[in-house]
Design an enzyme around this catalytic site. Structure first.
Site, PDB file in Angstrom:
ATOM      1  N   VAL A 497       0.903  -1.104  -0.009  1.00  0.00           N
ATOM      2  CA  VAL A 497      -0.057   0.051   0.026  1.00  0.00           C
ATOM      3  C   VAL A 497       0.840   1.149   0.043  1.00  0.00           C
ATOM      4  O   VAL A 497       0.592   2.172  -0.790  1.00  0.00           O
ATOM      5  CB  VAL A 497      -1.181  -0.235   1.198  1.00  0.00           C
ATOM      6  CG1 VAL A 497      -1.707   1.214   1.182  1.00  0.00           C
ATOM      7  CG2 VAL A 497      -1.972  -1.176   1.267  1.00  0.00           C
ATOM      8  N   TRP A 500       2.583   1.666  -3.451  1.00  0.00           N
ATOM      9  CA  TRP A 500       1.623   1.875  -4.256  1.00  0.00           C
ATOM     10  C   TRP A 500       0.999   3.388  -4.474  1.00  0.00           C
ATOM     11  O   TRP A 500       0.964   4.038  -5.237  1.00  0.00           O
ATOM     12  CB  TRP A 500       0.233   1.180  -4.120  1.00  0.00           C
ATOM     13  CG  TRP A 500      -0.842   1.472  -5.073  1.00  0.00           C
ATOM     14  CD1 TRP A 500      -1.017   1.042  -6.181  1.00  0.00           C
ATOM     15  CD2 TRP A 500      -2.154   2.240  -4.683  1.00  0.00           C
ATOM     16  NE1 TRP A 500      -2.239   1.331  -6.769  1.00  0.00           N
ATOM     17  CE2 TRP A 500      -2.739   2.409  -6.061  1.00  0.00           C
ATOM     18  CE3 TRP A 500      -2.425   3.139  -3.680  1.00  0.00           C
ATOM     19  CZ2 TRP A 500      -3.821   3.130  -6.143  1.00  0.00           C
ATOM     20  CZ3 TRP A 500      -3.572   3.976  -3.603  1.00  0.00           C
ATOM     21  CH2 TRP A 500      -4.285   4.096  -4.953  1.00  0.00           C
ATOM     22  N   HIS A 501       1.426   4.095  -3.176  1.00  0.00           N
ATOM     23  CA  HIS A 501       0.609   5.371  -2.906  1.00  0.00           C
ATOM     24  C   HIS A 501       2.215   6.346  -3.647  1.00  0.00           C
ATOM     25  O   HIS A 501       1.543   7.282  -4.453  1.00  0.00           O
ATOM     26  CB  HIS A 501       0.573   5.974  -1.610  1.00  0.00           C
ATOM     27  CG  HIS A 501      -0.652   5.460  -1.122  1.00  0.00           C
ATOM     28  ND1 HIS A 501      -1.107   4.404  -0.508  1.00  0.00           N
ATOM     29  CD2 HIS A 501      -1.888   6.234  -0.997  1.00  0.00           C
ATOM     30  CE1 HIS A 501      -2.358   4.421  -0.286  1.00  0.00           C
ATOM     31  NE2 HIS A 501      -2.667   5.745  -0.358  1.00  0.00           N
ATOM     32  N   ASP A 502       3.103   5.669  -3.190  1.00  0.00           N
ATOM     33  CA  ASP A 502       4.322   6.726  -3.512  1.00  0.00           C
ATOM     34  C   ASP A 502       5.589   6.158  -3.161  1.00  0.00           C
ATOM     35  O   ASP A 502       5.831   5.699  -1.912  1.00  0.00           O
ATOM     36  CB  ASP A 502       4.441   8.061  -3.086  1.00  0.00           C
ATOM     37  CG  ASP A 502       5.353   8.994  -3.758  1.00  0.00           C
ATOM     38  OD1 ASP A 502       5.895   8.514  -4.503  1.00  0.00           O
ATOM     39  OD2 ASP A 502       5.503  10.047  -3.382  1.00  0.00           O
TER      40      ASP A 502
END
Length: 617
Positions: A497, A500-502
């Site tokens: 997660v 995936w965000h950054d």
């Protein structure tokens, strides 16, 4: 209907998302009709109401008094007369509320806010264009497949299943054409990069043997996450430089025509989730050997429960490149989501859900407007984001002011995500698709770390559960080893997660913190199981309140690190808050207020259970 009744309907869970009031295993038409007939039976573990007890009247007094002070404090430090105003005033923009400046310094939210007029035009124009397309192609008369089609020109003489297929093909045709125009407008020449990645992923899907599909899907798509980040979106100038100076010149020109959103790679993370969904749904569909699961279960395909819409594989002929493009680039959900699985999307394209009604969509639009105006009031009167961005001297603020600046920073994060998610879901509802609501509860109405992540970016959480958590083993294991494996699964999930965000260290630390903070909650549930306190509900409620204090504080720390202040900023904030005797006294008072808040949160959930609703978050 009185004004109060109308307000209650607007703020009912049914308005927010019928999934909150309908079991995932119950057909929605049947369940919604049942709820309209009258009050529902309370869940078996619902407790008697405490709203009118002496204990809760004391809580109400504390609650009202404290909330007023919580709002007043950051408003005071946001006044032009406050000594630190000049340090961040350059970050403020002209506002429209009573001559106040607006804190539009958050680049993520300002992009949405500045483009609201154009987005509203899109929300109105897109469904109208679809209607015109249907009229032009003579599809305006096709019957909904769950009704008679005797008067339909397009579906006359067709079975309900054939009529549903006709609806799917008609909708996908429009979506593919619209996606082409939409992508070029958004990304200009860079739209070709998006289509290129989509084509490679689809080629892997169709070209590899079945047993290699899961590994190839995950490796390719995680690789794309890193490649997009490290390659900065693959500028044409860099790629064209291999062809000499003339190539570089053309590359620069193409980069300058990158559409409304030239940095396409920032948005592509959401598309990655849809690529994985399409591939994995196809992979699991191969196990069904082409059998029609809804017919096998003898259930109505026009009124499937949510679980069936997600788990029953789409037809083999649905996994075409045309449907793939229509799904992955579906305009209302392309920019921010919410995320919907390919199986569910295909089912809704065939059969419009009973949950989508003009009345419910209108009420949902009202809720969007209210939350948008709430954000406008916040950024006009509380400049928490600008203050934190201006490298402040935290010693200039009292411990209480510091705690409220951190708190409203978190509320700004919640609102800046909620508003776009709710807008684009409204667009989808207007277009006849019902994706999951992304925010289950207000940020301040959470006390469990596990439940918080089930309700924050809810569609992403459900995606994680289906495509990652369950394949890893889920949370059904029991005993010490089972809990260790469960924690290991959480670590892998939150690391994904975060990436995936950054791809940066701050968000990786956020993922690690969340995993570490989950351990006390899991341990407490093992040490104090609810079944042991069935005869002592008050004792269990008090113990849960103490645990809630720790959970809320840990959630605030993790999110301030990951999304607002970073580690260094948090250190400065915490030192200012608890680095003195006054700060420690404030910390004790805050803990007491969190206990009061947690008791009210518990009772809100009990009230839902008394209405037959158990949201489990």
């Amino acid at each position: 209907m009185s004004l109060l009744d109308k307000l209650r309907r607007v703020y009912s869970l049914d308005t927010l998302d019928t999934r909150f009031v309908v079991s995932s295993t119950t057909p929605p038409r049947q369940a919604l009709a049942s709820r309209d007939e009258g009050p529902q039976t309370a869940t078996k573990d619902a407790q008697p109401s405490l709203w009118r007890t002496t204990e809760f009247y004391v809580y109400y007094i504390i609650f009202v008094t404290v909330v007023i002070q919580m709002v007043k404090s950051p408003m005071e430090v946001s006044k032009t007369t406050y000594p630190t105003y000049s340090k961040y005033s350059h970050l403020l923009s002209d506002g429209w509320i009573f001559g106040r400046k607006a804190d539009n310094s958050d680049s993520q939210y300002s992009t949405f806010r500045d483009n609201v007029p154009y987005l509203i035009i899109l929300l109105i124009a897109h469904p109208l264009l679809r209607r015109m397309y249907d009229i032009f192609w003579g599809a305006n008369n096709y019957a909904q497949s769950n009704k008679s089609s005797k008067n339909s020109k397009l579906t006359q003489g067709l079975s309900p299943a054939a009529a549903a297929d006709a609806r799917l093909q008609q909708r996908v045709s429009f979506d593919v054409y619209f996606a082409g125009v939409f992508m070029i407008a958004l990304h200009g020449f860079s739209a070709s990069k998006v289509f290129g990645i989509l084509y490679i992923n689809y080629s892997l899907l169709k070209g590899l043997p079945r047993e290699y599909l899961p590994a190839a899907t995950w490796i390719f798509n995680i690789g794309i996450l890193f490649a997009n980040e490290l390659g900065h979106g693959y500028p044409f100038a860099t790629m064209a430089s291999f062809f000499g100076a003339s190539g570089t010149k053309w590359g620069i020109w193409m980069d300058h025509h990158g559409g409304l959103i030239s940095r396409w790679e920032i948005l592509f993370n959401l598309t990655i989730l849809r690529l994985i969904s399409f591939n994995m749904d196809y992979y699991w569909s191969l196990s069904s050997n082409g059998t029609n699961s809804s017919e096998k279960k003898q259930i109505d395909p026009a009124d499937l429960s949510e679980r069936d819409r997600v788990s029953i594989p789409a037809k083999p002929e649905d996994f075409t490149f045309r449907n793939y493009i229509g799904y992955t680039l579906y305009a209302p959900l392309y920019l921010t989501g919410p995320i919907i699985t390919f199986n569910d999307f295909t089912s809704q394209m065939r059969y419009k859900l009973a949950s989508i009604t003009p009345d419910r969509t209108a009420r949902y639009a009202v809720r969007f407007l209210v939350v948008f105006l709430t954000m406008e009031i916040l950024i006009h009167y509380i400049y928490a984001v600008a203050i934190s961005k201006a490298d402040p001297d935290w010693s200039s603020y009292t411990p209480f002011q510091l705690s409220m600046l951190g708190y409203f920073n978190l509320h700004h994060i919640w609102l800046k995500l909620l508003i776009p998610w709710r807008f684009f879901r409204l667009w989808a509802l207007t277009d006849g698709i019902d994706p999951p609501e992304n925010m289950t509860r207000c940020m301040s109405n959470n006390y469990s770390i596990l439940a918080f992540w089930r309700g924050w970016h809810r569609s992403f959480n459900r995606w994680i559960v289906r495509y990652m958590f369950i394949p890893l083993g889920g949370s059904q294991q029991s005993g010490l080893l089972g809990n260790i494996q469960k924690i290991g699964n959480y670590l892998l999930v939150f690391m994904f997660v975060a990436m995936w965000h950054d791809i940066n260290l701050r968000l990786l630390m956020w993922g690690w913190l969340i995993t570490i903070f989950v351990i006390p909650e899991i341990s407490a549930k093992m040490l104090f199981p609810a079944k042991k306190y069935k005869e002592r509900p008050t004792t269990y409620r008090i113990l849960s309140g103490l645990g809630a204090i720790a959970n809320i504080l840990m959630l605030m720390v993790a999110n301030l690190v990951g999304y607002a202040l970073g580690v260094d900023g948090l250190k400065g904030l915490l030192h200012g808050m608890i680095g003195s005797t006054a700060g420690l006294a404030l910390f004790a008072a805050i803990s007491g207020c969190l206990f009061v808040g947690s008791q009210i949160m518990f009772e809100v959930r009990e009230e839902e259970k008394r209405a037959g609703i158990d949201m489990k978050c």
